[in-house]
Design a protein around this motif. Structure first.
Motif, short mmCIF file in Angstrom:
data_model
loop_
_atom_site.label_atom_id
_atom_site.label_comp_id
_atom_site.label_asym_id
_atom_site.label_seq_id
_atom_site.Cartn_x
_atom_site.Cartn_y
_atom_site.Cartn_z
N ALA A 143 -5.41 9.85 -3.57
CA ALA A 143 -5.54 10.90 -2.57
C ALA A 143 -5.15 10.38 -1.19
N LEU A 144 -5.60 9.17 -0.85
CA LEU A 144 -5.25 8.59 0.45
C LEU A 144 -3.76 8.33 0.57
N ALA A 145 -3.17 7.79 -0.49
CA ALA A 145 -1.75 7.47 -0.45
C ALA A 145 -0.91 8.73 -0.34
N ALA A 146 -1.31 9.79 -1.01
CA ALA A 146 -0.55 11.03 -0.98
C ALA A 146 -0.66 11.72 0.37
N VAL B 160 6.96 -6.97 -2.26
CA VAL B 160 6.92 -7.31 -0.84
C VAL B 160 7.08 -8.82 -0.71
N ARG B 161 8.03 -9.23 0.10
CA ARG B 161 8.20 -10.64 0.47
C ARG B 161 8.11 -10.68 1.99
N MET B 162 7.18 -11.48 2.49
CA MET B 162 6.97 -11.53 3.93
C MET B 162 8.13 -12.24 4.61
N GLU B 163 8.54 -11.68 5.71
CA GLU B 163 9.65 -12.22 6.49
C GLU B 163 9.38 -13.67 6.87
N GLY B 164 10.38 -14.52 6.69
CA GLY B 164 10.23 -15.94 7.03
C GLY B 164 9.25 -16.67 6.13
N ASP B 165 8.96 -16.11 4.97
CA ASP B 165 7.99 -16.70 4.03
C ASP B 165 6.61 -16.90 4.65
N ARG B 166 6.29 -16.06 5.63
CA ARG B 166 4.94 -16.13 6.22
C ARG B 166 3.91 -15.78 5.17
N ARG B 167 2.74 -16.39 5.29
CA ARG B 167 1.67 -16.15 4.33
C ARG B 167 0.65 -15.18 4.94
N VAL B 168 0.16 -14.27 4.10
CA VAL B 168 -0.89 -13.34 4.51
C VAL B 168 -2.04 -13.49 3.54
N GLU B 169 -3.23 -13.18 4.02
CA GLU B 169 -4.41 -13.25 3.16
C GLU B 169 -4.38 -12.09 2.17
N VAL B 170 -4.80 -12.37 0.96
CA VAL B 170 -4.83 -11.35 -0.09
C VAL B 170 -6.06 -10.47 0.09
N ASN B 171 -5.84 -9.17 -0.04
CA ASN B 171 -6.94 -8.20 0.02
C ASN B 171 -6.70 -7.19 -1.09
N ILE B 172 -7.26 -7.46 -2.29
CA ILE B 172 -7.01 -6.54 -3.41
C ILE B 172 -8.00 -5.39 -3.45
N TRP B 173 -9.08 -5.47 -2.69
CA TRP B 173 -10.14 -4.47 -2.78
C TRP B 173 -9.93 -3.26 -1.89
N ASP B 174 -9.24 -3.42 -0.80
CA ASP B 174 -9.08 -2.33 0.16
C ASP B 174 -7.60 -1.96 0.32
N ALA B 175 -7.37 -0.71 0.57
CA ALA B 175 -6.00 -0.25 0.81
C ALA B 175 -5.49 -0.84 2.12
N VAL B 176 -4.20 -1.13 2.16
CA VAL B 176 -3.55 -1.66 3.35
C VAL B 176 -2.27 -0.88 3.62
N TYR B 177 -1.74 -1.03 4.81
CA TYR B 177 -0.39 -0.58 5.13
C TYR B 177 0.50 -1.81 5.10
N VAL B 178 1.65 -1.68 4.47
CA VAL B 178 2.68 -2.70 4.55
C VAL B 178 3.78 -2.13 5.43
N LYS C 46 -1.56 -4.28 7.56
CA LYS C 46 -2.63 -3.76 8.42
C LYS C 46 -3.63 -2.99 7.58
N PRO C 47 -4.88 -2.90 8.05
CA PRO C 47 -5.88 -2.13 7.31
C PRO C 47 -5.48 -0.66 7.23
N TYR C 48 -5.75 -0.03 6.12
CA TYR C 48 -5.42 1.38 5.94
C TYR C 48 -6.35 2.24 6.79
N GLY C 49 -5.79 3.29 7.37
CA GLY C 49 -6.59 4.29 8.06
C GLY C 49 -7.05 3.95 9.46
N ARG C 50 -6.43 3.00 10.11
CA ARG C 50 -6.84 2.66 11.47
C ARG C 50 -5.87 3.25 12.49
N ASP C 51 -5.58 4.51 12.34
CA ASP C 51 -4.67 5.19 13.29
C ASP C 51 -5.44 5.74 14.45
#
Length: 173
Positions: A18-21, A124-142, A168-173
């Protein structure tokens, strides 16, 4: 698994769809409001995407993964900076930083169930091979540059690719 965790795991797929749609339109959060663990190190505030094109999973369905044909709406986003909501699926088992992962429309996709169709998976491959922390529990924006090209992953065929610039965290508009 505890009753609470099981309850949450059963509820999240429906909520995520529902959130993604219904991904809100408009610019994303400004550089000062994003959680620092979600933004790749080395990206200056002024280098972040100023106004990416909001792209929901219905738009990504515009790829016919059998023929390779795309809808005009999806084609208009090829090579453009986009923002896609979803859930991270890392390739590595560890929960530490990763520079590549899959983005899927609902929690748990690809892990314990058959994978979604290729037009519903984004590599998704991060630009410049930058590393990001994994967050599998919460929706994010890529946020990053979209390419529409099928590739194989450990979890199946993927129909879309993004050169990631920010998570970025989902829904922080």
């Amino acid at each position: 698994m505890s009753r609470r965790a099981l309850s949450r795991a059963m509820l999240l797929p429906g909520v995520a769809l529902a959130l993604a749609a219904a991904a809100p339109a408009g610019p994303g959060p400004d550089a000062t409001s994003a959680s620092p663990w979600l933004v790749p190190a080395g990206i200056a505030a002024d280098a972040r995407i100023a106004d990416p094109i909001d792209t929901d999973w219905r738009t990504l369905l515009g790829l016919n993964y059998r023929t390779g044909e795309t809808t005009p709406e999806l084609e208009s986003r090829r090579g453009k900076e986009v923002r896609i909501p979803g859930f991270m699926v890392p390739f590595e088992d560890g929960m530490s930083g990763v520079n590549e992962f899959l983005l899927v429309p609902y929690f748990g996709a690809c892990i314990h169930t058959p994978p979604p169709p290729p037009n519903q998976i984004v590599y998704v491959r991060m630009e410049g091979d930058r590393r990001v922390e994994v967050n599998i529990w919460d929706a994010v924006y890529v946020e990053g540059v979209l390419d529409i090209e099928s590739i194989e992953s450990p979890y199946g065929t993927v129909g879309h690719q993004v050169l990631g610039q920010a998570i970025k965290p989902y829904g922080r508009d």
